[in-house]
Enzyme design. Structure first.
Site, PDB file in Angstrom:
ATOM      1  N   ALA A  23      15.955 -31.813  -0.977  1.00  0.00           N
ATOM      2  CA  ALA A  23      15.536 -30.752  -0.062  1.00  0.00           C
ATOM      3  C   ALA A  23      16.700 -29.839   0.326  1.00  0.00           C
ATOM      4  O   ALA A  23      16.544 -28.619   0.396  1.00  0.00           O
ATOM      5  CB  ALA A  23      14.915 -31.372   1.186  1.00  0.00           C
ATOM      6  N   PRO A  44      20.675 -36.297 -11.129  1.00  0.00           N
ATOM      7  CA  PRO A  44      19.793 -36.961 -12.098  1.00  0.00           C
ATOM      8  C   PRO A  44      18.362 -36.436 -12.001  1.00  0.00           C
ATOM      9  O   PRO A  44      17.679 -36.286 -13.010  1.00  0.00           O
ATOM     10  CB  PRO A  44      19.849 -38.437 -11.699  1.00  0.00           C
ATOM     11  CG  PRO A  44      21.050 -38.583 -10.839  1.00  0.00           C
ATOM     12  CD  PRO A  44      21.306 -37.262 -10.199  1.00  0.00           C
ATOM     13  N   PRO A 179      -3.267  -3.685   8.679  1.00  0.00           N
ATOM     14  CA  PRO A 179      -4.633  -3.331   9.043  1.00  0.00           C
ATOM     15  C   PRO A 179      -4.869  -3.037  10.528  1.00  0.00           C
ATOM     16  O   PRO A 179      -5.909  -2.478  10.869  1.00  0.00           O
ATOM     17  CB  PRO A 179      -5.428  -4.559   8.626  1.00  0.00           C
ATOM     18  CG  PRO A 179      -4.456  -5.683   8.740  1.00  0.00           C
ATOM     19  CD  PRO A 179      -3.114  -5.103   8.362  1.00  0.00           C
ATOM     20  N   ASP A 202      -0.422   7.909  10.764  1.00  0.00           N
ATOM     21  CA  ASP A 202      -1.864   8.078  10.591  1.00  0.00           C
ATOM     22  C   ASP A 202      -2.615   7.649  11.832  1.00  0.00           C
ATOM     23  O   ASP A 202      -2.109   6.899  12.653  1.00  0.00           O
ATOM     24  CB  ASP A 202      -2.341   7.133   9.477  1.00  0.00           C
ATOM     25  CG  ASP A 202      -2.408   7.844   8.155  1.00  0.00           C
ATOM     26  OD1 ASP A 202      -2.234   9.062   8.137  1.00  0.00           O
ATOM     27  OD2 ASP A 202      -2.641   7.149   7.154  1.00  0.00           O
ATOM     28  N   LYS A 224      -3.615  14.674  14.255  1.00  0.00           N
ATOM     29  CA  LYS A 224      -3.790  15.837  15.135  1.00  0.00           C
ATOM     30  C   LYS A 224      -3.532  17.150  14.409  1.00  0.00           C
ATOM     31  O   LYS A 224      -3.644  18.214  14.993  1.00  0.00           O
ATOM     32  CB  LYS A 224      -2.826  15.726  16.335  1.00  0.00           C
ATOM     33  CG  LYS A 224      -3.097  14.529  17.226  1.00  0.00           C
ATOM     34  CD  LYS A 224      -3.359  14.966  18.668  1.00  0.00           C
ATOM     35  CE  LYS A 224      -3.799  13.805  19.539  1.00  0.00           C
ATOM     36  NZ  LYS A 224      -2.658  12.938  19.906  1.00  0.00           N
ATOM     37  N   GLY A 255      -1.957   3.402   7.432  1.00  0.00           N
ATOM     38  CA  GLY A 255      -2.748   2.196   7.683  1.00  0.00           C
ATOM     39  C   GLY A 255      -2.884   1.355   6.422  1.00  0.00           C
ATOM     40  O   GLY A 255      -2.980   1.889   5.319  1.00  0.00           O
ATOM     41  N   GLY A 256      -2.856   0.036   6.586  1.00  0.00           N
ATOM     42  CA  GLY A 256      -3.050  -0.856   5.440  1.00  0.00           C
ATOM     43  C   GLY A 256      -1.940  -0.705   4.425  1.00  0.00           C
ATOM     44  O   GLY A 256      -0.761  -0.753   4.757  1.00  0.00           O
ATOM     45  N   ASP A 257      -2.315  -0.504   3.166  1.00  0.00           N
ATOM     46  CA  ASP A 257      -1.354  -0.267   2.087  1.00  0.00           C
ATOM     47  C   ASP A 257      -1.371   1.225   1.735  1.00  0.00           C
ATOM     48  O   ASP A 257      -2.445   1.820   1.676  1.00  0.00           O
ATOM     49  CB  ASP A 257      -1.756  -1.097   0.858  1.00  0.00           C
ATOM     50  CG  ASP A 257      -0.800  -0.870  -0.294  1.00  0.00           C
ATOM     51  OD1 ASP A 257       0.180  -1.627  -0.380  1.00  0.00           O
ATOM     52  OD2 ASP A 257      -1.011   0.081  -1.080  1.00  0.00           O
TER      53      ASP A 257
HETATM   54  N1  SAH Z   1      -4.943   2.189   3.136  1.00  0.00           N
HETATM   55  C1  SAH Z   1      -5.913   1.506   3.965  1.00  0.00           C
HETATM   56  C2  SAH Z   1      -7.302   2.022   3.756  1.00  0.00           C
HETATM   57  C3  SAH Z   1      -7.461   3.477   4.111  1.00  0.00           C
HETATM   58  S1  SAH Z   1      -9.120   4.010   3.966  1.00  0.00           S
HETATM   59  C4  SAH Z   1      -5.807  -0.002   3.679  1.00  0.00           C
HETATM   60  O1  SAH Z   1      -5.175  -0.418   2.704  1.00  0.00           O
HETATM   61  O2  SAH Z   1      -6.356  -0.774   4.477  1.00  0.00           O
HETATM   62  C5  SAH Z   1      -9.721   3.719   5.582  1.00  0.00           C
HETATM   63  C6  SAH Z   1     -10.739   2.595   5.565  1.00  0.00           C
HETATM   64  O3  SAH Z   1     -10.058   1.352   5.564  1.00  0.00           O
HETATM   65  C7  SAH Z   1     -11.625   2.533   6.760  1.00  0.00           C
HETATM   66  O4  SAH Z   1     -12.706   3.438   6.650  1.00  0.00           O
HETATM   67  C8  SAH Z   1     -12.102   1.106   6.701  1.00  0.00           C
HETATM   68  O5  SAH Z   1     -13.079   0.938   5.695  1.00  0.00           O
HETATM   69  C9  SAH Z   1     -10.859   0.405   6.244  1.00  0.00           C
HETATM   70  N2  SAH Z   1     -10.073  -0.139   7.369  1.00  0.00           N
HETATM   71  C10 SAH Z   1      -8.832   0.186   7.704  1.00  0.00           C
HETATM   72  N3  SAH Z   1      -8.418  -0.552   8.751  1.00  0.00           N
HETATM   73  C11 SAH Z   1      -9.428  -1.368   9.061  1.00  0.00           C
HETATM   74  C12 SAH Z   1      -9.632  -2.378  10.044  1.00  0.00           C
HETATM   75  N4  SAH Z   1      -8.680  -2.716  10.927  1.00  0.00           N
HETATM   76  N5  SAH Z   1     -10.820  -3.027  10.072  1.00  0.00           N
HETATM   77  C13 SAH Z   1     -11.785  -2.728   9.189  1.00  0.00           C
HETATM   78  N6  SAH Z   1     -11.662  -1.782   8.256  1.00  0.00           N
HETATM   79  C14 SAH Z   1     -10.507  -1.108   8.195  1.00  0.00           C
END
Ligand code: SAH
Length: 408
Positions: A23, A44, A179, A202, A224, A255-257
Site C-alpha cells: 500500500a 517479490p 449541473p 451563463d 443579460k 453550465g454542465g459541460d
Molecule cells: N451544457 C449543459 C447543457 C446545456 S443545455 C450540460 O452539459 O449540462 C441546457 C439544458 O440542460 C436544460 O434545458 C436542461 O435540459 C439541462 N440542464 C442543465 N442543468 C440542469 C439541471 N440542474 N437539472 C436538470 N436539467 C438541467
C-alpha cells in the site's frame, strides 16, 4: 533532532528505487512518476495498481527481494516494507552509496522525509511536521483549504497551465461549471475561476460560484445580453476576444459541460480566429448528473448498455430537426433528453408511434443537484400529462428507459 533541510527534487530521468510493493509503495509511486523519475521497483510481489504501471512500461519491476547493488546509479530510495531487518539492509546500502533514503517504517532511521503535499496547478506546498506525519497532514489540510478559498488572491498573475503567460495577449478558458451544485465544478475549473480577471457566466451557472470571486473581477452576465439568440452569441464571442486581446484572463463559465449543447465549440472557433489561446475544462454534464441525482444510473448491468443524449429543443416534425426520432424509438437503451420540456408531448408521441413501448419507465428531473430539485416519475405514455400536471419547469432532463427505477 536537528531540523530537516527542505528541497524540491527535480527527478526527471533520474533513477529512484522503491523497495516494497504494498500500500505504501502504491501511494508513493504516482508522484515519482509524475516528477518524471526513472522508477525501479524491487519487491517479490506488487499491488495490482503497481503492476498496471509496470505493464504500461511506466516503471521497471524486479520481482525479487532487494540486493544492495539495486542502488547502483540511484539518486533516491524509498523503503516501503514492513520488515525492519529488510529495511535496515536498504538503509545500510543507501548509506554506503550516499543515496538519500526515505523509510516508511522508521522516520528516525531515514535520511530524508517526504512532506505532506498539496498541489495547486504549478504551485506545490510540502509540509514537514517535525517527525509527526499527522501534524504535517493537519497543517497541509489547513493550507489546502486556504488556497482553495483564496487562490485568486494568493496565486494569480502567475500561470494557470504551466506555460508562461504572455502578458500582451490574455487567454480564454471555457470552463464547465457542472449541473448546479457549486461543489460539482472540477478542481481545475475552480482554480481557473479564482484566477480570472473577467468571468462571463451563463444563466445556468451556480450562483454561489460567482459569490466567491475575488474582488475586482469583471463579471459579465451572458444571460443579460440583449438581442436575439444569434446576436447574443456574437456579442459573447466579441467580449471573450476583446477582453483577451486587451490582456485579460477570461473565464467563460458554462453550465454542465461546455461542449454538451453549450455552444462551446463556437466560442473556441471565435477565439482561435482572433489568435486567442483557449483552454477547455470539461464539466459534469446534467445529462448524466441529473439522472444520477435522481437515483437513476444511465447504464446498469443487464439493463442498459447504451445511453443516448439528445436535444429536444427542435420539434420532431420540424424540417430543422437533426434527430432521427424514429430510429431512437427502436433503441432499447437509455434516452436522455435535454431542453425537451416544451416539445415533450410531440417527442413522447413520436417515440410511441415508432415503437417504444408506452410502459417504458420515464422520469423528469428539474433543477437537479440544487436545493430546488424535483423528480417526476412516470411512463413514456403518461409523462407529457404528468409533467404538465406537476408544472415542471426548465431546466429539466427527461430520462427514458428501464434504468429508471432500477435502483428502486
Ligand atoms: N451544457 C449543459 C447543457 C446545456 S443545455 C450540460 O452539459 O449540462 C441546457 C439544458 O440542460 C436544460 O434545458 C436542461 O435540459 C439541462 N440542464 C442543465 N442543468 C440542469 C439541471 N440542474 N437539472 C436538470 N436539467 C438541467
Amino acid at each position: 533532532m536537528t531540523n530537516p533541510y527542505p528541497l524540491g527534487l527535480r527527478l526527471a530521468g533520474l533513477r529512484v528505487v522503491v523497495v516494497g510493493g504494498g500500500a505504501v509503495a502504491t501511494r508513493r509511486v504516482p508522484a515519482l512518476l509524475d516528477a518524471g523519475a526513472d522508477v525501479l521497483l524491487v519487491a517479490p510481489e506488487i499491488s495490482p495498481a503497481l503492476r498496471a504501471h509496470a505493464d504500461a512500461g511506466r516503471l521497471r519491476w524486479l520481482p525479487r527481494r532487494f540486493a544492495p547493488d539495486d542502488l547502483d546509479g540511484a539518486w533516491l530510495v524509498h523503503v516501503a516494507v514492513d520488515d525492519p531487518a529488510a529495511a535496515a539492509t536498504v538503509s545500510a546500502a543507501a548509506q554506503q552509496q550516499r543515496v538519500f533514503c526515505v523509510r516508511a517504517d522508521d522516520r528516525a532511521a531515514a535520511t530524508a522525509w517526504t512532506p505532506a503535499v498539496t498541489r495547486h496547478g504549478p504551485v506545490t506546498v510540502g509540509v514537514l511536521g517535525g517527525g509527526d506525519p499527522r501534524r504535517a497532514m493537519t497543517v497541509r489540510d489547513a493550507i489546502r483549504t486556504l488556497l482553495h478559498a483564496r487562490q485568486g488572491t494568493l496565486l494569480t498573475d502567475s500561470v494557470a497551465q504551466g506555460a508562461p503567460v504572455d502578458t500582451a495577449t490574455g487567454r480564454v478558458a471555457l470552463v464547465g461549471a457542472g449541473p448546479g451544485d457549486p461543489e460539482l465544478i472540477t478542481l481545475k475549473g475552480w482554480r481557473l475561476l479564482t484566477e480570472a480577471d473577467v468571468v462571463v457566466a451563463d444563466r445556468l451557472v451556480p450562483g454561489l460560484l460567482l459569490d466567491e470571486l475575488r474582488a475586482g473581477v469583471e463579471l459579465v452576465d451572458a444571460s443579460k445580453i440583449p438581442y436575439g439568440p444569434s446576436r447574443t452569441q456574437d456579442e459573447i464571442n466579441r467580449i471573450l476576444v476583446d477582453r483577451a486581446l486587451a490582456g485579460a484572463f477570461v473565464v467563460r463559465l458554462k453550465g454542465g459541460d461546455p461542449y454538451v449543447f453549450g455552444r462551446g465549440g463556437e466560442e473556441l472557433l471565435a477565439c482561435a480566429a482572433a489568435g486567442v489561446p483557449v483552454t477547455v475544462v470539461p464539466g459534469v454534464t446534467s445529462s448524466i448528473a441529473a439522472p444520477a441525482a435522481a437515483g437513476i444510473p444511465v447504464t446498469h448491468r443487464s439493463v442498459a448498455h447504451e445511453f443516448t443524449v439528445v436535444s429536444g429543443h427542435v420539434a420532431p416534425d420540424s424540417p430543422a430537426s437533426l434527430v432521427r426520432w424514429d430510429a431512437l424509438a427502436t433503441l432499447r437503451g437509455t434516452l436522455v433528453i435535454l431542453m425537451g420540456l416544451k416539445n415533450l408531448p410531440a417527442i413522447a408521441a413520436t417515440l410511441l408511434a415508432h415503437g417504444r413501448p408506452a410502459d417504458t419507465p420515464t422520469a423528469v428531473v428539474q433543477e437537479a443537484t440544487t436545493g430546488a430539485q424535483r423528480i417526476v416519475r412516470s411512463t413514456l405514455g403518461a409523462v407529457a400529462a404528468d409533467v404538465a400536471a406537476a408544472q415542471v419547469r426548465p431546466p429539466a432532463v427527461v430520462v427514458v428507459g428501464d434504468v429508471v427505477g432500477v435502483l428502486g
